[in-house]
Design an enzyme around this catalytic site. Structure first.
Site, mmCIF file in Angstrom:
data_model
loop_
_atom_site.group_PDB
_atom_site.id
_atom_site.type_symbol
_atom_site.label_atom_id
_atom_site.label_comp_id
_atom_site.label_asym_id
_atom_site.label_seq_id
_atom_site.Cartn_x
_atom_site.Cartn_y
_atom_site.Cartn_z
ATOM 1 N N HIS A 1 0.871 -1.169 0.000
ATOM 2 C CA HIS A 1 0.000 0.000 0.000
ATOM 3 C C HIS A 1 0.918 1.231 0.000
ATOM 4 O O HIS A 1 1.847 1.317 0.797
ATOM 5 C CB HIS A 1 -0.866 0.043 1.256
ATOM 6 C CG HIS A 1 -1.815 -1.106 1.379
ATOM 7 N ND1 HIS A 1 -1.413 -2.362 1.796
ATOM 8 C CD2 HIS A 1 -3.148 -1.179 1.144
ATOM 9 C CE1 HIS A 1 -2.467 -3.171 1.815
ATOM 10 N NE2 HIS A 1 -3.527 -2.484 1.428
ATOM 11 N N HIS B 1 29.008 -2.935 8.751
ATOM 12 C CA HIS B 1 27.803 -2.162 8.460
ATOM 13 C C HIS B 1 26.850 -3.039 7.666
ATOM 14 O O HIS B 1 27.080 -4.247 7.511
ATOM 15 C CB HIS B 1 28.155 -0.885 7.686
ATOM 16 C CG HIS B 1 28.923 -1.138 6.436
ATOM 17 N ND1 HIS B 1 28.318 -1.330 5.217
ATOM 18 C CD2 HIS B 1 30.256 -1.262 6.215
ATOM 19 C CE1 HIS B 1 29.243 -1.547 4.300
ATOM 20 N NE2 HIS B 1 30.429 -1.509 4.873
#
Length: 328
Positions: A9, A175
């Site tokens: 959505h 990371h």
């Protein structure tokens, strides 16, 4: 390759596609399908059909949707009915799920097998700080060999030699790209940050340990300790991804007796006295000297930010660095 449709959505699917591309690199046979406020179910279904038609392999399709029972799910389900044996749908889409799906596609050619593979990563990616907010659960016994094991010194495990799945130079250390993309592609069970500086910084150490992906342990150790571990037969079953903050530390480790055949060069941050040689690499005179020292030791270079990138030639980058440094 299995086709993937991210459906949501609003623009959520477009956003998560962009985020995943930043971490894993651009992907083929992946499309985002969104439901705008002015659109209805038929619009979503049409977009999905157009996306599937663009895939190289339309027999294997995986739908990752935002909400079970919502319009994107319902339309995916209506298409799924004719392909129950090969297609798959997972609701509750999040970034760890998408990244895991990308990684799984490298070795799996079945949408349903990928769906089964990515569910644990999607669930494990939901975590909280402080940890006391998380529901208590019974911890399964870890299969990962502890770095400081209880085995007596001299015990030989496996062939007695630590396996270096990947050795990476990355000034950002652990990371997102390393924790997900590289750890998955390398098949590692332990990430070891090798740095004298970081090993003395308790805050950075804790952040690195906490950033380890599910099923992988992370440690921060000084160079001397890495040299000792490489000679310790108790780590014969360990498959490690080594992370270095700078190339000088790589030279020191090799000179200490650690055998490194190839160095993956990911990123080198810019600072005073360095020149930019590509989008993610900056070098100073000491860096150039260290890379040339590694060349004389027979080390090969794999210059890539993410696995999907094409490897650049280190000789070309070193030549550019020397030219730019001469001008500075």
């Amino acid at each position: 390759m299995v086709g993937i449709i991210l459906a949501s959505h609003g623009d959520f699917a477009e956003g998560i596609l962009q985020s995943a591309s930043m971490i894993f690199g651009e992907q083929e046979n992946v499309k985002a399908v969104t439901l705008a406020p002015s659109e209805g179910p038929d619009d979503v279904k049409r977009k999905m059909q157009e996306a599937i038609a663009s895939f190289d392999n339309q027999d294997e399709v995986l739908f990752l949707v935002d909400l079970w029972g919502g319009t994107p799910f319902n339309q995916a389900n209506s298409l799924f009915e004719a392909h129950k044996d090969t297609w798959a749908i997972i609701a509750g889409m999040n970034l760890p799920m998408v990244i895991e799906a990308y990684a799984a596609r490298l070795s799996m050619e079945s949408a349903q097998k990928i769906a089964a593979q990515i569910l644990p990563a999607a669930k494990d990616g939901v975590r909280a700080k402080p940890e006391s907010l998380e529901p208590k659960k019974v911890e399964a016994a870890s299969k990962v060999q502890p770095l400081k094991g209880s085995l007596p010194p001299g015990t030989v495990v496996g062939d007695g030699k630590i396996k270096l799945s990947l050795v990476r130079l990355d000034s950002r250390l652990l990371h997102g790209q390393v924790a997900t993309t590289w750890a998955k592609s390398a098949g590692t069970d332990r990430i070891i940050v090798v740095s004298d500086d970081v090993s003395r910084d308790e805050l950075r150490k804790n952040l690195i340990v906490q950033a380890a992906p599910p099923g992988v342990k992370a440690n921060v150790i000084p160079i001397k300790k890495m040299i000792e571990i490489a000679k310790d037969p108790r780590f014969g079953n360990t498959h490690a991804l080594l992370l270095f903050e700078n190339v000088q530390d790589v030279v020191r480790v090799i000179e200490g007796g650690v055998k490194i055949e190839e160095l993956n060069v990911g990123s080198m941050a810019h600072s005073v006295g360095k020149v930019v040689v590509n989008k993610v690499l900056s070098m100073g005179p000491e860096d150039v000297k260290a890379f040339e020292a590694l060349k004389t030791k027979g080390v090969k270079f794999d210059v890539r930010k993410v696995p999907n990138d094409s490897s650049e030639k280190m000789d070309t980058l070193l030549k550019k660095a020397k030219e730019e440094l001469a001008k500075a």
